[in-house]
Enzyme design. Sequence first.
Site, PDB file in Angstrom:
ATOM      1  N   ASN A   1      44.472  43.632  33.846  1.00  0.00           N
ATOM      2  CA  ASN A   1      43.895  44.946  34.119  1.00  0.00           C
ATOM      3  C   ASN A   1      45.059  45.887  34.387  1.00  0.00           C
ATOM      4  O   ASN A   1      45.649  45.851  35.464  1.00  0.00           O
ATOM      5  CB  ASN A   1      42.951  44.867  35.329  1.00  0.00           C
ATOM      6  CG  ASN A   1      42.403  46.230  35.719  1.00  0.00           C
ATOM      7  OD1 ASN A   1      42.579  47.209  35.004  1.00  0.00           O
ATOM      8  ND2 ASN A   1      41.732  46.279  36.868  1.00  0.00           N
TER       9      ASN A   1
ATOM     10  N   LYS B   1      44.984  48.959  34.812  1.00  0.00           N
ATOM     11  CA  LYS B   1      44.616  50.121  35.631  1.00  0.00           C
ATOM     12  C   LYS B   1      45.199  51.376  34.969  1.00  0.00           C
ATOM     13  O   LYS B   1      45.287  51.417  33.734  1.00  0.00           O
ATOM     14  CB  LYS B   1      45.084  49.914  37.077  1.00  0.00           C
ATOM     15  CG  LYS B   1      44.608  48.548  37.621  1.00  0.00           C
ATOM     16  CD  LYS B   1      44.808  48.348  39.082  1.00  0.00           C
ATOM     17  CE  LYS B   1      44.277  46.975  39.467  1.00  0.00           C
ATOM     18  NZ  LYS B   1      44.373  46.714  40.905  1.00  0.00           N
TER      19      LYS B   1
ATOM     20  N   HIS C   1      34.858  47.297  39.415  1.00  0.00           N
ATOM     21  CA  HIS C   1      36.123  47.074  40.126  1.00  0.00           C
ATOM     22  C   HIS C   1      36.073  47.801  41.468  1.00  0.00           C
ATOM     23  O   HIS C   1      35.526  48.893  41.575  1.00  0.00           O
ATOM     24  CB  HIS C   1      37.293  47.577  39.278  1.00  0.00           C
ATOM     25  CG  HIS C   1      38.603  47.087  39.795  1.00  0.00           C
ATOM     26  ND1 HIS C   1      39.217  47.660  40.888  1.00  0.00           N
ATOM     27  CD2 HIS C   1      39.390  46.049  39.425  1.00  0.00           C
ATOM     28  CE1 HIS C   1      40.333  46.990  41.145  1.00  0.00           C
ATOM     29  NE2 HIS C   1      40.459  46.010  40.275  1.00  0.00           N
TER      30      HIS C   1
ATOM     31  N   GLU D   1      38.205  49.461  42.981  1.00  0.00           N
ATOM     32  CA  GLU D   1      38.776  50.817  42.962  1.00  0.00           C
ATOM     33  C   GLU D   1      37.744  51.817  42.451  1.00  0.00           C
ATOM     34  O   GLU D   1      37.698  52.963  42.905  1.00  0.00           O
ATOM     35  CB  GLU D   1      40.053  50.828  42.098  1.00  0.00           C
ATOM     36  CG  GLU D   1      41.193  50.112  42.822  1.00  0.00           C
ATOM     37  CD  GLU D   1      42.197  49.421  41.911  1.00  0.00           C
ATOM     38  OE1 GLU D   1      42.269  49.734  40.712  1.00  0.00           O
ATOM     39  OE2 GLU D   1      42.922  48.552  42.438  1.00  0.00           O
TER      40      GLU D   1
ATOM     41  N   GLY E   1      46.558  44.115  45.129  1.00  0.00           N
ATOM     42  CA  GLY E   1      47.764  44.927  45.223  1.00  0.00           C
ATOM     43  C   GLY E   1      48.496  44.818  46.553  1.00  0.00           C
ATOM     44  O   GLY E   1      49.380  45.610  46.849  1.00  0.00           O
TER      45      GLY E   1
ATOM     46  N   SER F   1      46.412  39.841  43.714  1.00  0.00           N
ATOM     47  CA  SER F   1      47.790  39.358  43.879  1.00  0.00           C
ATOM     48  C   SER F   1      48.023  37.984  43.245  1.00  0.00           C
ATOM     49  O   SER F   1      48.827  37.204  43.750  1.00  0.00           O
ATOM     50  CB  SER F   1      48.188  39.361  45.362  1.00  0.00           C
ATOM     51  OG  SER F   1      48.123  40.680  45.885  1.00  0.00           O
TER      52      SER F   1
HETATM   53  P1  13P Z   1      46.698  42.854  41.611  1.00  0.00           P
HETATM   54  O1  13P Z   1      46.870  41.649  40.746  1.00  0.00           O
HETATM   55  O2  13P Z   1      47.731  43.914  41.361  1.00  0.00           O
HETATM   56  O3  13P Z   1      46.536  42.504  43.056  1.00  0.00           O
HETATM   57  O4  13P Z   1      45.318  43.550  41.149  1.00  0.00           O
HETATM   58  C1  13P Z   1      44.197  42.751  41.023  1.00  0.00           C
HETATM   59  C2  13P Z   1      43.145  43.563  40.370  1.00  0.00           C
HETATM   60  O5  13P Z   1      42.628  44.497  40.945  1.00  0.00           O
HETATM   61  C3  13P Z   1      42.767  43.215  38.993  1.00  0.00           C
HETATM   62  O6  13P Z   1      41.604  43.875  38.607  1.00  0.00           O
END
Ligand code: 13P
Length: 252
Positions: free
Chosen positions: A9, A11, A97, A99, A175, A215
């Site tokens: 992803n 983002k 998601h 976010e 993250g 992560s």
């Molecule tokens: P990270 O791997 O950067 O923690 O993000 C995970 C995520 O939100 C994947 O959709």
Amino acid sequence: MRKNIVAGNWKMNKNLQEGLAFTDALQLALSNHDKINCEVIIGAPFIHLAHISGKINDKKLHVAAQNCADKASGAYTGEVSAEMVASTGAKYVILGHSERRSYYGETDAILKEKVLLALANGLKPIFCIGEVLEEREAGKQEEVVRTQIENALFDLSAEDFGKIILAYEPVWAIGTGKTATPQQAQEMHAFIRKTIAGKYGETVADDTSILYGGSANASNAKELFSNPDVDGGLIGGASLEVEKFMPIIQAF
Ligand code: 13P
């Protein structure tokens, strides 16, 4: 049998040229390894989808959008419909998601509409669920995740539910560099599978791929994926460079 899947992803990262260069480099890396034991998905920004899809010639590699509209078409300036996403050649769409839930106010009811539109247009949703830190500290993580699944997905027919991929992403692990322990991941994934079995039966539950996200990286992927109910990962930061993404794919 359910599939093992490693999905990136991106983002809101990578311009078009960077996205295309990554795709070329990833395909080259995949072709240099004859044993790739999972499906690989790139979750890219909308405007990259058609370009990336046009470049893909590896059968194990697919493209996902990171969102789609909750309306089919019409006067919704700036929105991108599931039909438009499907017309780019993308086969998947990441929905729910954390976010999008927290920054853009996406509720279970909105997500339910998005899932229906995605399915109606032949897209497979990668549906994200997961609790925030306070909910885990209060011991409410299972209740939270069960409610997210029930509200958005449990009105689907068994046939349609069979097209869903779930991604358990504890919000406190996204993250932050703080990964769920393999035990925490396994416990939740087993709970999710049990919840699906309770609604749709053992066969549908057994056939559902449940990914872990938060992560995940080259150092912890093998241990996370070795759990019986962890069928792969949804990878954020570590999906942005081929050198970091490839070892996660090879963890299977
Ligand atoms: P990270 O791997 O950067 O923690 O993000 C995970 C995520 O939100 C994947 O959709």
